[in-house]
Design a protein around this motif. Sequence first.
Motif, PDB file in Angstrom:
ATOM      1  N   LEU A  67       0.829  -1.205   0.000  1.00 29.09           N
ATOM      2  CA  LEU A  67       0.000   0.000   0.000  1.00 29.09           C
ATOM      3  C   LEU A  67       0.868   1.261   0.000  1.00 29.09           C
ATOM      4  CD1 LEU A  67      -2.862  -1.078   2.377  1.00 29.09           C
ATOM      5  CD2 LEU A  67      -2.852  -0.957  -0.091  1.00 29.09           C
ATOM      6  N   VAL A  69       3.832   1.513  -1.397  1.00 27.64           N
ATOM      7  CA  VAL A  69       4.306   1.658  -2.783  1.00 27.64           C
ATOM      8  C   VAL A  69       3.169   2.190  -3.662  1.00 27.64           C
ATOM      9  CG1 VAL A  69       5.280   0.452  -4.764  1.00 27.64           C
ATOM     10  CG2 VAL A  69       6.002  -0.180  -2.486  1.00 27.64           C
ATOM     11  N   PHE A  70       1.957   1.714  -3.384  1.00 30.89           N
ATOM     12  CA  PHE A  70       0.767   2.178  -4.115  1.00 30.89           C
ATOM     13  C   PHE A  70       0.626   3.692  -4.014  1.00 30.89           C
ATOM     14  CE2 PHE A  70      -3.845   2.817  -4.481  1.00 30.89           C
ATOM     15  CZ  PHE A  70      -4.096   2.104  -5.629  1.00 30.89           C
ATOM     16  N   MET A  73       3.161   5.492  -6.006  1.00 33.37           N
ATOM     17  CA  MET A  73       2.826   5.474  -7.433  1.00 33.37           C
ATOM     18  C   MET A  73       1.730   6.478  -7.746  1.00 33.37           C
ATOM     19  SD  MET A  73       2.876   1.435  -8.112  1.00 33.37           S
ATOM     20  CE  MET A  73       3.085   1.245  -9.850  1.00 33.37           C
TER      21      MET A  73
END
Lengths: 171, 318
Positions: A67, A69-70, A73
């Motif tokens: 999450l 890393v989400f 992004m």
Amino acid sequence: MIPFLFYMAAAIALVSTVLALTRSNAAHALIYLIISLLAVAVVFFLLGAPFAAALEIVIYAGAIMVLFVFVIMMLNLGEEGDQRERGWLEPGVWIVPAILAAALMIETVAVISMTEGMTSGEMVSAKAVGIKLFGPYVLAVEIASMLLLAGLVGAYHVGRRLSERRRGGIS
Amino acid sequence: MSVGATIVFSLVLLLAIVGGAAVLTWFERRLLGIWQDRYGPNRLGPFGILQVLADMLKLLTKHDWVPPFSDKVVFIFAPTAIVVAMMLGFAVVPFSPELYILDINIGLLFFLGMTSLAVYSVLLGGLASNNKYALLGGLRSAAQMVSYEVFMGLSLMGVVMLTGSFSLRDIVEAQRDGWYCIPQALGLYVFIIAGIAESHRLPFDLPEAEHELTAGFHTEYGGMKFTMFMLGEYCGLILLSCMITTLFFGGWLGPVLPPIVWFCLKTFFFICFFILLRAAIPRPRYDQLMSLGWKVMLPLTLINLVATGAIALWMQGA
């Protein structure tokens, strides 16, 4: 063999945590943090807590960090974000945290040197963890579940579109 | 097994998986061909099996390009993560009573941990490519995989409850009186769907959906690095079939034939089943996929969990 593996995993955890703190690129910092969590899982395993090690990988490394890393992004900062981060990471900002961390470390070393045999080295099975959680620590489990439910309801409220909320007649 | 035998077996297994994944690329195309009433690759060698070699040569000799605008270290690291994680997942699979690498009492959790680590490959690949399509593919896969991981883990807890252990060998041994595919039919159903979503194969290959995202997270990848992504995906498919066999269809158990043959036969059946699914079911829309997950799969697993717990308690009391 076991002490060697332990110290190696511990060293990897330490080095990768320091690198995670000092990277200016958010994605790189997160990768180091994931490596650090994996190393901590190995430490748990070697100390005789395989269940804790598995949960560390499944929940922390496998779900929570995904999450993170989400979000990175979604924000998609790129080079601009790196530069801003570099501005924040000036040598001066490290002084106070370094003093605090040093004090904490002296305390930890003192505590460790006072007690003997920090772990029994026995294997703690998943069943033993479950019995403890729903025996002496059942109150903590219930409080945590209420906290999570509150978080869930809050996220649902924020997630609904404003117009829907007005039509629904909530405030 | 002794240490030496375990090492030899690991190496043999590694070669078998990589070889199996390579042959699977050809086998899948042939099988799809039959089901879609066409030939598929049938020119090179007997039944076209040398097509695997030709494809391998093509991929190996391609220009190994790293885009100058990408995050180079992460770009190269990303495809390895999925292969390593999936290969490690095979360590806990019991192929027969004697043939296994690792029998730890958290075997099932180890498998779940490895599949959840495989997500990073897609995520970091999408992020490091520095490309809009790749980023969108990565974002989709993050949401899809994190959601379906929840049901995947929960759907297996019924099996764990009935066995009373996370060890995969214990789970197989507990199925001597009857395979779990009947009492845990709901769990099996959710596990299969979550497994396909987790390994992002068709029909749930939305992270790479070529009709809208060119190729999703591996848009910028080519040559060997692209091969690694595909190898990881096929390894994931084999691992998933192995796990379904172990958890729901009695693993190595079966009459007459030796255990390892039973295990391979069952695994092979599920690999074919997944290829058939690919041929039979169209790709859903992304929002349909997510709402299917949270609105159908999650309640189903919870019902399964509560019912299994209640029955297990009742059986214990009786």
